[in-house]
Every structure is written in structure tokens, then in C-alpha cells.
Motif scaffolding. Structure first.
Motif, PDB file in Angstrom:
ATOM      1  N   ASP A 157       0.928  -1.372   0.201  1.00  0.00           N
ATOM      2  CA  ASP A 157      -0.131  -0.081   0.084  1.00  0.00           C
ATOM      3  C   ASP A 157       0.417   0.730   0.077  1.00  0.00           C
ATOM      4  OD1 ASP A 157       0.489  -0.340   2.610  1.00  0.00           O
ATOM      5  OD2 ASP A 157      -0.643   0.440   3.439  1.00  0.00           O
ATOM      6  N   ALA A 158       2.036   1.002   0.195  1.00  0.00           N
ATOM      7  CA  ALA A 158       2.973   1.458   0.547  1.00  0.00           C
ATOM      8  C   ALA A 158       4.489   1.882   0.375  1.00  0.00           C
ATOM      9  CB  ALA A 158       3.188   2.975   1.246  1.00  0.00           C
ATOM     10  N   PRO A 159       5.125   2.603  -1.201  1.00  0.00           N
ATOM     11  CA  PRO A 159       6.491   1.878  -0.817  1.00  0.00           C
ATOM     12  C   PRO A 159       7.481   2.480   0.076  1.00  0.00           C
ATOM     13  CG  PRO A 159       5.368   3.519  -2.377  1.00  0.00           C
ATOM     14  CD  PRO A 159       5.077   3.079  -1.428  1.00  0.00           C
ATOM     15  N   LEU A 160       7.143   3.398   0.660  1.00  0.00           N
ATOM     16  CA  LEU A 160       7.800   3.993   1.883  1.00  0.00           C
ATOM     17  C   LEU A 160       7.620   4.361   2.828  1.00  0.00           C
ATOM     18  CD1 LEU A 160      10.189   6.588  -0.247  1.00  0.00           C
ATOM     19  CD2 LEU A 160      11.002   4.464   0.414  1.00  0.00           C
ATOM     20  N   LEU A 161       7.776   4.078   4.056  1.00  0.00           N
ATOM     21  CA  LEU A 161       7.019   3.371   5.569  1.00  0.00           C
ATOM     22  C   LEU A 161       7.679   5.428   6.228  1.00  0.00           C
ATOM     23  CD1 LEU A 161       5.186   0.580   6.291  1.00  0.00           C
ATOM     24  CD2 LEU A 161       4.474   3.218   5.146  1.00  0.00           C
ATOM     25  N   SER A 162       7.545   5.644   7.204  1.00  0.00           N
ATOM     26  CA  SER A 162       8.095   7.057   8.085  1.00  0.00           C
ATOM     27  C   SER A 162       8.842   5.775   9.099  1.00  0.00           C
ATOM     28  CB  SER A 162       7.224   7.671   9.019  1.00  0.00           C
ATOM     29  OG  SER A 162       6.186   7.851   9.085  1.00  0.00           O
ATOM     30  N   ILE A 163       8.905   6.128   9.936  1.00  0.00           N
ATOM     31  CA  ILE A 163       9.445   4.975  10.816  1.00  0.00           C
ATOM     32  C   ILE A 163       8.979   5.227  12.045  1.00  0.00           C
ATOM     33  CG2 ILE A 163      10.945   5.334  13.176  1.00  0.00           C
ATOM     34  CD1 ILE A 163      13.673   6.256  11.502  1.00  0.00           C
ATOM     35  N   ALA A 164       7.670   5.526  12.513  1.00  0.00           N
ATOM     36  CA  ALA A 164       6.667   5.992  12.908  1.00  0.00           C
ATOM     37  C   ALA A 164       6.036   5.266  12.636  1.00  0.00           C
ATOM     38  CB  ALA A 164       6.637   7.340  13.761  1.00  0.00           C
ATOM     39  N   GLU A 165       5.575   4.775  11.515  1.00  0.00           N
ATOM     40  CA  GLU A 165       4.650   4.577  10.714  1.00  0.00           C
ATOM     41  C   GLU A 165       4.601   3.075  10.384  1.00  0.00           C
ATOM     42  OE1 GLU A 165       0.936   3.138   9.007  1.00  0.00           O
ATOM     43  OE2 GLU A 165       0.930   4.621   9.990  1.00  0.00           O
ATOM     44  N   TYR A 166       6.344   2.749  10.284  1.00  0.00           N
ATOM     45  CA  TYR A 166       6.600   1.192  10.565  1.00  0.00           C
ATOM     46  C   TYR A 166       6.763   0.579  11.635  1.00  0.00           C
ATOM     47  CZ  TYR A 166       9.778  -3.256   9.917  1.00  0.00           C
ATOM     48  OH  TYR A 166      10.028  -4.104   9.649  1.00  0.00           O
ATOM     49  N   ALA A 167       6.679   1.116  12.735  1.00  0.00           N
ATOM     50  CA  ALA A 167       6.682   0.874  14.387  1.00  0.00           C
ATOM     51  C   ALA A 167       5.636   0.826  14.399  1.00  0.00           C
ATOM     52  CB  ALA A 167       7.110   1.970  15.157  1.00  0.00           C
ATOM     53  N   LYS A 168       4.865   1.289  14.285  1.00  0.00           N
ATOM     54  CA  LYS A 168       3.524   1.358  14.612  1.00  0.00           C
ATOM     55  C   LYS A 168       2.895  -0.010  13.680  1.00  0.00           C
ATOM     56  CE  LYS A 168      -1.195   3.712  13.770  1.00  0.00           C
ATOM     57  NZ  LYS A 168      -1.902   4.241  13.392  1.00  0.00           N
ATOM     58  N   ARG A 169       2.877  -0.299  12.806  1.00  0.00           N
ATOM     59  CA  ARG A 169       2.099  -1.389  11.732  1.00  0.00           C
ATOM     60  C   ARG A 169       3.264  -2.933  12.669  1.00  0.00           C
ATOM     61  NH1 ARG A 169       0.970  -0.236   5.370  1.00  0.00           N
ATOM     62  NH2 ARG A 169       0.272   2.054   6.018  1.00  0.00           N
ATOM     63  N   SER A 170       4.077  -2.386  12.894  1.00  0.00           N
ATOM     64  CA  SER A 170       5.554  -3.730  12.668  1.00  0.00           C
ATOM     65  C   SER A 170       5.498  -4.717  14.577  1.00  0.00           C
ATOM     66  CB  SER A 170       6.880  -3.971  12.702  1.00  0.00           C
ATOM     67  OG  SER A 170       7.379  -2.610  13.566  1.00  0.00           O
ATOM     68  N   GLY A 171       4.672  -3.163  15.428  1.00  0.00           N
ATOM     69  CA  GLY A 171       3.986  -3.314  16.951  1.00  0.00           C
ATOM     70  C   GLY A 171       5.369  -3.569  17.470  1.00  0.00           C
ATOM     71  N   THR A 172       6.353  -2.470  17.052  1.00  0.00           N
ATOM     72  CA  THR A 172       8.037  -2.099  17.602  1.00  0.00           C
ATOM     73  C   THR A 172       7.770  -1.062  18.335  1.00  0.00           C
ATOM     74  OG1 THR A 172       9.013  -1.898  15.627  1.00  0.00           O
ATOM     75  CG2 THR A 172       9.354  -4.448  17.193  1.00  0.00           C
ATOM     76  N   SER A 173       9.088  -0.620  19.276  1.00  0.00           N
ATOM     77  CA  SER A 173       8.747   0.835  18.902  1.00  0.00           C
ATOM     78  C   SER A 173       9.728   1.319  18.166  1.00  0.00           C
ATOM     79  CB  SER A 173       9.705   0.936  20.987  1.00  0.00           C
ATOM     80  OG  SER A 173      11.123   0.388  20.141  1.00  0.00           O
ATOM     81  N   VAL A 174       9.695   3.111  18.658  1.00  0.00           N
ATOM     82  CA  VAL A 174      10.115   3.717  17.297  1.00  0.00           C
ATOM     83  C   VAL A 174      11.410   3.946  17.533  1.00  0.00           C
ATOM     84  CG1 VAL A 174      10.830   6.077  16.771  1.00  0.00           C
ATOM     85  CG2 VAL A 174       8.466   5.382  16.789  1.00  0.00           C
ATOM     86  N   ASP A 175      12.717   3.028  18.614  1.00  0.00           N
ATOM     87  CA  ASP A 175      13.543   3.174  18.950  1.00  0.00           C
ATOM     88  C   ASP A 175      13.844   2.336  18.656  1.00  0.00           C
ATOM     89  OD1 ASP A 175      14.009   5.739  20.264  1.00  0.00           O
ATOM     90  OD2 ASP A 175      13.993   5.484  21.809  1.00  0.00           O
ATOM     91  N   SER A 176      13.669   0.892  18.489  1.00  0.00           N
ATOM     92  CA  SER A 176      14.121  -0.147  18.061  1.00  0.00           C
ATOM     93  C   SER A 176      13.721   0.083  16.819  1.00  0.00           C
ATOM     94  CB  SER A 176      12.624  -1.426  18.603  1.00  0.00           C
ATOM     95  OG  SER A 176      13.212  -1.918  18.046  1.00  0.00           O
ATOM     96  N   VAL A 177      13.245   0.341  16.271  1.00  0.00           N
ATOM     97  CA  VAL A 177      13.309   0.469  14.012  1.00  0.00           C
ATOM     98  C   VAL A 177      14.302   1.003  14.026  1.00  0.00           C
ATOM     99  CG1 VAL A 177      11.992   1.472  12.861  1.00  0.00           C
ATOM    100  CG2 VAL A 177      10.395   0.039  14.396  1.00  0.00           C
TER     101      VAL A 177
END
Length: 69
Positions: A8-28
Motif C-alpha cells: 500500500d506504500a513503497p516507503l513508510l516513516s519510521i513511526a508508521e513502520y513501528a506502529k504497523r510492526s508493533g515495535t517501538s520507534v527506538d527499536s526501528v
């Protein structure tokens, strides 16, 4: 066998990737720093975006030829 994947998106912000993957922003961010996640950054100290196309390619290559997948 044929496989079709769509993103649905070729690029995701770190915050959005963290949200979708269920991890923290710091971890990403740490995963990016270690080279575990592909990202695009347009300028030094600029915002990073997780490259979902490259991530999908990495997963495909890692699992190529493995009959149990």
C-alpha cells in the motif's frame, strides 16, 4: 507457482513502520542503524523512510529455494 504481492506504500516513516510492526520507534531506528532494515534518507540528518520494496526483495531472496516456506 506464481506469487503476486502488493504494497500500500513503497516507503513508510519510521513511526508508521513501528506502529504497523508493533515495535517501538527506538527499536526501528536501531534496526536501521545496524543495517537490518533498508531505508531511504534524502539528506544528512533528514527524515528516514523504511524502503518496503527493498525489504520485500530481501525477504524473497532469503527464502528462495526453501521448500518449507
Amino acid at each position: 507457482m506464481s506469487l503476486t504481492l502488493s504494497l500500500d506504500a513503497p516507503l513508510l516513516s519510521i513511526a508508521e513502520y513501528a506502529k504497523r510492526s508493533g515495535t517501538s520507534v527506538d527499536s526501528v531506528k536501531k534496526q536501521c542503524d545496524k543495517g537490518h532494515l533498508p531505508f531511504i534518507q534524502h539528506e544528512q540528518r533528514g527524515k528516514r523512510y523504511i524502503n518496503m520494496v527493498q525489504l520485500m526483495k530481501r525477504c524473497e531472496e532469503a527464502n528462495a529455494g526453501k521448500g518449507w516456506n
